[in-house]
Write a protein that holds these residues in place. Structure first.
Motif, PDB file in Angstrom:
ATOM      1  N   SER A  33       0.842  -1.204   0.000  1.00 56.61           N
ATOM      2  CA  SER A  33       0.000   0.000   0.000  1.00 56.61           C
ATOM      3  C   SER A  33       0.870   1.244   0.000  1.00 56.61           C
ATOM      4  O   SER A  33       1.869   1.314   0.722  1.00 56.61           O
ATOM      5  CB  SER A  33      -0.897   0.024   1.243  1.00 56.61           C
ATOM      6  OG  SER A  33      -1.773  -1.062   1.246  1.00 56.61           O
ATOM      7  N   HIS A  34       0.488   2.230  -0.797  1.00 56.71           N
ATOM      8  CA  HIS A  34       1.283   3.448  -0.824  1.00 56.71           C
ATOM      9  C   HIS A  34       0.560   4.564  -1.565  1.00 56.71           C
ATOM     10  O   HIS A  34      -0.424   4.338  -2.269  1.00 56.71           O
ATOM     11  CB  HIS A  34       2.634   3.188  -1.500  1.00 56.71           C
ATOM     12  CG  HIS A  34       2.519   2.782  -2.947  1.00 56.71           C
ATOM     13  ND1 HIS A  34       2.585   1.468  -3.356  1.00 56.71           N
ATOM     14  CD2 HIS A  34       2.331   3.514  -4.065  1.00 56.71           C
ATOM     15  CE1 HIS A  34       2.439   1.402  -4.655  1.00 56.71           C
ATOM     16  NE2 HIS A  34       2.278   2.635  -5.124  1.00 56.71           N
ATOM     17  N   CYS A  35       1.106   5.723  -1.380  1.00 59.03           N
ATOM     18  CA  CYS A  35       0.729   6.889  -2.175  1.00 59.03           C
ATOM     19  C   CYS A  35       2.041   7.520  -2.633  1.00 59.03           C
ATOM     20  O   CYS A  35       2.958   7.703  -1.830  1.00 59.03           O
ATOM     21  CB  CYS A  35      -0.070   7.873  -1.327  1.00 59.03           C
ATOM     22  SG  CYS A  35      -0.373   9.454  -2.143  1.00 59.03           S
ATOM     23  N   ALA A  98       7.697  12.124  -3.960  1.00 54.60           N
ATOM     24  CA  ALA A  98       7.363  11.845  -2.569  1.00 54.60           C
ATOM     25  C   ALA A  98       6.679  10.494  -2.454  1.00 54.60           C
ATOM     26  O   ALA A  98       5.974  10.059  -3.369  1.00 54.60           O
ATOM     27  CB  ALA A  98       6.458  12.941  -2.008  1.00 54.60           C
ATOM     28  N   PHE A  99       6.881   9.840  -1.291  1.00 54.74           N
ATOM     29  CA  PHE A  99       6.331   8.509  -1.043  1.00 54.74           C
ATOM     30  C   PHE A  99       5.789   8.428   0.372  1.00 54.74           C
ATOM     31  O   PHE A  99       6.391   8.941   1.318  1.00 54.74           O
ATOM     32  CB  PHE A  99       7.437   7.459  -1.219  1.00 54.74           C
ATOM     33  CG  PHE A  99       6.990   6.039  -0.956  1.00 54.74           C
ATOM     34  CD1 PHE A  99       6.922   5.539   0.343  1.00 54.74           C
ATOM     35  CD2 PHE A  99       6.645   5.212  -1.989  1.00 54.74           C
ATOM     36  CE1 PHE A  99       6.513   4.238   0.598  1.00 54.74           C
ATOM     37  CE2 PHE A  99       6.244   3.905  -1.757  1.00 54.74           C
ATOM     38  CZ  PHE A  99       6.176   3.420  -0.459  1.00 54.74           C
ATOM     39  N   ASP A 100       4.633   7.755   0.504  1.00 53.16           N
ATOM     40  CA  ASP A 100       4.085   7.487   1.827  1.00 53.16           C
ATOM     41  C   ASP A 100       3.455   6.102   1.802  1.00 53.16           C
ATOM     42  O   ASP A 100       2.871   5.703   0.803  1.00 53.16           O
ATOM     43  CB  ASP A 100       3.041   8.535   2.209  1.00 53.16           C
ATOM     44  CG  ASP A 100       2.714   8.496   3.674  1.00 53.16           C
ATOM     45  OD1 ASP A 100       3.365   9.235   4.435  1.00 53.16           O
ATOM     46  OD2 ASP A 100       1.844   7.712   4.057  1.00 53.16           O
ATOM     47  N   SER A 101       3.583   5.371   2.902  1.00 49.34           N
ATOM     48  CA  SER A 101       3.087   3.997   2.944  1.00 49.34           C
ATOM     49  C   SER A 101       1.578   3.904   3.104  1.00 49.34           C
ATOM     50  O   SER A 101       1.014   2.824   2.997  1.00 49.34           O
ATOM     51  CB  SER A 101       3.768   3.213   4.062  1.00 49.34           C
ATOM     52  OG  SER A 101       3.544   3.857   5.295  1.00 49.34           O
ATOM     53  N   SER A 102       0.908   5.012   3.358  1.00 49.80           N
ATOM     54  CA  SER A 102      -0.548   5.011   3.464  1.00 49.80           C
ATOM     55  C   SER A 102      -1.163   5.567   2.196  1.00 49.80           C
ATOM     56  O   SER A 102      -0.797   6.640   1.737  1.00 49.80           O
ATOM     57  CB  SER A 102      -0.997   5.845   4.657  1.00 49.80           C
ATOM     58  OG  SER A 102      -2.412   6.022   4.615  1.00 49.80           O
ATOM     59  N   PRO A 103      -2.149   4.869   1.628  1.00 48.92           N
ATOM     60  CA  PRO A 103      -2.820   5.374   0.427  1.00 48.92           C
ATOM     61  C   PRO A 103      -4.007   6.295   0.728  1.00 48.92           C
ATOM     62  O   PRO A 103      -4.631   6.814  -0.185  1.00 48.92           O
ATOM     63  CB  PRO A 103      -3.308   4.099  -0.250  1.00 48.92           C
ATOM     64  CG  PRO A 103      -3.629   3.193   0.906  1.00 48.92           C
ATOM     65  CD  PRO A 103      -2.605   3.513   1.971  1.00 48.92           C
ATOM     66  N   VAL A 104      -4.292   6.487   2.020  1.00 44.05           N
ATOM     67  CA  VAL A 104      -5.468   7.259   2.408  1.00 44.05           C
ATOM     68  C   VAL A 104      -5.342   8.709   1.948  1.00 44.05           C
ATOM     69  O   VAL A 104      -4.329   9.357   2.183  1.00 44.05           O
ATOM     70  CB  VAL A 104      -5.659   7.202   3.939  1.00 44.05           C
ATOM     71  CG1 VAL A 104      -6.821   8.096   4.369  1.00 44.05           C
ATOM     72  CG2 VAL A 104      -5.883   5.760   4.378  1.00 44.05           C
TER      73      VAL A 104
END
Length: 126
Positions: A33-35, A98-104
């Motif tokens: 999962s990511h954004c 940019a990367f984040d492990s939450s797709p919210v």
């Protein structure tokens, strides 16, 4: 731990195209999962969200680039892309991955990302 390395910036005349790349390197375990997104910043101004995509392929674009820029991913290469067409002088900026492990709220979270690249400069001349 995630490292991001952008490339593909440069100088181009108005109306031209560039494709930015962001290689994602991961050490340790990371959920699928990511954004991920692209931002840009002009010196003295706030960092602006350009385009975003999550782990199921949903995409979001800033109003100023809608219809001209396309965000995409190549999972096999762990690479995020930003295809920029019909470039304008006002697109001149430093572009960041940019990367984040939450797709919210992937395209609506502002600058709340865990990891950032160092940036690649895009300059568009008139």
């Amino acid at each position: 731990q995630v490292q991001l390395l952008e490339s593909g910036g440069g100088s181009v005349q108005a109306g031209g195209s560039l494709r930015l790349s962001c290689v994602v390197s991961v050490s340790g375990y990371l959920s699928s999962s990511h954004c991920m997104g692209w931002f840009r910043q002009v010196q003295g101004k706030e960092r602006e969200g350009v385009a975003f995509t999550d782990n199921i392929g949903r995409t979001t674009y800033g109003d100023s680039v809608q219809g001209r820029f396309t965000i995409s991913k190549d999972g096999a290469k762990n690479t995020l892309y930003l295809q920029m067409n019909s470039l304008k002088p006002e697109d001149t900026a430093m572009y960041y991955c940019a990367f984040d492990s939450s797709p919210v709220r992937c395209g609506a979270r502002g600058r709340s990302f865990d990891y950032w690249g160092q940036g690649t400069q895009v300059t568009v001349s008139s």
